[in-house]
Motif scaffolding. Structure first.
Motif, PDB file in Angstrom:
ATOM      1  N   ILE A 147       0.810  -1.219   0.000  1.00  0.00           N
ATOM      2  CA  ILE A 147       0.000   0.000   0.000  1.00  0.00           C
ATOM      3  C   ILE A 147       0.847   1.275   0.000  1.00  0.00           C
ATOM      4  O   ILE A 147       0.323   2.378   0.094  1.00  0.00           O
ATOM      5  CB  ILE A 147      -1.022   0.020   1.153  1.00  0.00           C
ATOM      6  CG1 ILE A 147      -0.337   0.039   2.512  1.00  0.00           C
ATOM      7  CG2 ILE A 147      -1.979  -1.150   1.022  1.00  0.00           C
ATOM      8  CD1 ILE A 147      -1.296   0.279   3.668  1.00  0.00           C
ATOM      9  N   GLY A 148       2.156   1.113  -0.115  1.00  0.00           N
ATOM     10  CA  GLY A 148       3.032   2.265  -0.298  1.00  0.00           C
ATOM     11  C   GLY A 148       3.353   3.079   0.948  1.00  0.00           C
ATOM     12  O   GLY A 148       3.661   4.265   0.846  1.00  0.00           O
ATOM     13  N   VAL A 149       3.310   2.438   2.140  1.00  0.00           N
ATOM     14  CA  VAL A 149       3.611   3.187   3.369  1.00  0.00           C
ATOM     15  C   VAL A 149       4.815   2.616   4.129  1.00  0.00           C
ATOM     16  O   VAL A 149       5.048   2.985   5.281  1.00  0.00           O
ATOM     17  CB  VAL A 149       2.379   3.254   4.305  1.00  0.00           C
ATOM     18  CG1 VAL A 149       1.242   4.013   3.652  1.00  0.00           C
ATOM     19  CG2 VAL A 149       1.941   1.869   4.745  1.00  0.00           C
ATOM     20  N   PHE A 150       5.597   1.781   3.487  1.00  0.00           N
ATOM     21  CA  PHE A 150       6.696   1.126   4.185  1.00  0.00           C
ATOM     22  C   PHE A 150       7.747   2.111   4.711  1.00  0.00           C
ATOM     23  O   PHE A 150       8.435   1.822   5.674  1.00  0.00           O
ATOM     24  CB  PHE A 150       7.368   0.073   3.308  1.00  0.00           C
ATOM     25  CG  PHE A 150       8.421  -0.706   4.054  1.00  0.00           C
ATOM     26  CD1 PHE A 150       8.067  -1.579   5.067  1.00  0.00           C
ATOM     27  CD2 PHE A 150       9.759  -0.550   3.758  1.00  0.00           C
ATOM     28  CE1 PHE A 150       9.031  -2.284   5.775  1.00  0.00           C
ATOM     29  CE2 PHE A 150      10.729  -1.252   4.455  1.00  0.00           C
ATOM     30  CZ  PHE A 150      10.372  -2.126   5.469  1.00  0.00           C
ATOM     31  N   GLU A 151       7.834   3.289   4.140  1.00  0.00           N
ATOM     32  CA  GLU A 151       8.810   4.255   4.641  1.00  0.00           C
ATOM     33  C   GLU A 151       8.449   4.751   6.044  1.00  0.00           C
ATOM     34  O   GLU A 151       9.305   5.238   6.774  1.00  0.00           O
ATOM     35  CB  GLU A 151       8.973   5.449   3.694  1.00  0.00           C
ATOM     36  CG  GLU A 151       7.739   6.307   3.516  1.00  0.00           C
ATOM     37  CD  GLU A 151       6.695   5.726   2.558  1.00  0.00           C
ATOM     38  OE1 GLU A 151       5.570   6.249   2.563  1.00  0.00           O
ATOM     39  OE2 GLU A 151       6.999   4.776   1.820  1.00  0.00           O
ATOM     40  N   LYS A 152       7.203   4.579   6.478  1.00  0.00           N
ATOM     41  CA  LYS A 152       6.758   5.025   7.808  1.00  0.00           C
ATOM     42  C   LYS A 152       6.186   3.907   8.678  1.00  0.00           C
ATOM     43  O   LYS A 152       6.078   4.063   9.883  1.00  0.00           O
ATOM     44  CB  LYS A 152       5.679   6.112   7.667  1.00  0.00           C
ATOM     45  CG  LYS A 152       6.242   7.441   7.313  1.00  0.00           C
ATOM     46  CD  LYS A 152       7.063   7.938   8.478  1.00  0.00           C
ATOM     47  CE  LYS A 152       7.482   9.369   8.321  1.00  0.00           C
ATOM     48  NZ  LYS A 152       8.389   9.761   9.392  1.00  0.00           N
ATOM     49  N   LYS A 153       5.774   2.789   8.076  1.00  0.00           N
ATOM     50  CA  LYS A 153       5.119   1.703   8.817  1.00  0.00           C
ATOM     51  C   LYS A 153       5.614   0.350   8.311  1.00  0.00           C
ATOM     52  O   LYS A 153       6.253   0.258   7.290  1.00  0.00           O
ATOM     53  CB  LYS A 153       3.600   1.785   8.633  1.00  0.00           C
ATOM     54  CG  LYS A 153       3.007   3.089   9.129  1.00  0.00           C
ATOM     55  CD  LYS A 153       1.498   3.075   9.050  1.00  0.00           C
ATOM     56  CE  LYS A 153       0.917   4.364   9.526  1.00  0.00           C
ATOM     57  NZ  LYS A 153       1.049   4.621  10.944  1.00  0.00           N
ATOM     58  N   GLY A 154       5.294  -0.698   9.056  1.00  0.00           N
ATOM     59  CA  GLY A 154       5.570  -2.046   8.567  1.00  0.00           C
ATOM     60  C   GLY A 154       6.786  -2.723   9.164  1.00  0.00           C
ATOM     61  O   GLY A 154       7.010  -3.902   8.948  1.00  0.00           O
ATOM     62  N   SER A 155       7.599  -1.988   9.929  1.00  0.00           N
ATOM     63  CA  SER A 155       8.741  -2.580  10.620  1.00  0.00           C
ATOM     64  C   SER A 155       9.138  -1.665  11.776  1.00  0.00           C
ATOM     65  O   SER A 155       8.701  -0.515  11.841  1.00  0.00           O
ATOM     66  CB  SER A 155       9.917  -2.776   9.666  1.00  0.00           C
ATOM     67  OG  SER A 155      10.399  -1.535   9.204  1.00  0.00           O
ATOM     68  N   ILE A 156       9.954  -2.201  12.665  1.00  0.00           N
ATOM     69  CA  ILE A 156      10.417  -1.424  13.813  1.00  0.00           C
ATOM     70  C   ILE A 156      11.810  -0.902  13.484  1.00  0.00           C
ATOM     71  O   ILE A 156      12.781  -1.656  13.479  1.00  0.00           O
ATOM     72  CB  ILE A 156      10.442  -2.298  15.082  1.00  0.00           C
ATOM     73  CG1 ILE A 156       9.056  -2.870  15.347  1.00  0.00           C
ATOM     74  CG2 ILE A 156      10.953  -1.498  16.275  1.00  0.00           C
ATOM     75  CD1 ILE A 156       9.037  -3.931  16.414  1.00  0.00           C
ATOM     76  N   GLU A 157      11.892   0.377  13.155  1.00  0.00           N
ATOM     77  CA  GLU A 157      13.155   1.005  12.790  1.00  0.00           C
ATOM     78  C   GLU A 157      13.149   2.464  13.229  1.00  0.00           C
ATOM     79  O   GLU A 157      12.073   3.064  13.344  1.00  0.00           O
ATOM     80  CB  GLU A 157      13.342   0.973  11.270  1.00  0.00           C
ATOM     81  CG  GLU A 157      13.418  -0.414  10.672  1.00  0.00           C
ATOM     82  CD  GLU A 157      13.551  -0.360   9.160  1.00  0.00           C
ATOM     83  OE1 GLU A 157      14.467   0.324   8.682  1.00  0.00           O
ATOM     84  OE2 GLU A 157      12.727  -0.985   8.485  1.00  0.00           O
TER      85      GLU A 157
END
Length: 51
Positions: free
Chosen positions: A12-22
């Motif tokens: 959905i194109g939000v991996f730069e802000k969500k989807g993993s702990i970084e």
């Protein structure tokens, strides 16, 4: 091991802000126990619920 949320966040194109702990990501987390009960919810790095 990849988090279960990484692929959906990429789709959905939000991996730069969500989807993993970084560092730099939103820090929205749900902590579950072995029976899949919600034990804690963290929003923007702040604990908002704890069982």
């Amino acid at each position: 091991m990849l988090p279960l949320t990484e692929n959906p966040a990429r789709l959905i194109g939000v991996f730069e802000k969500k989807g993993s702990i970084e560092p730099g990501k939103d820090a929205d987390l749900v902590v579950l126990d072995r029976a899949w009960n919600v034990r804690r919810t963290i929003v923007a790095g702040e604990s908002v619920y704890e069982a």
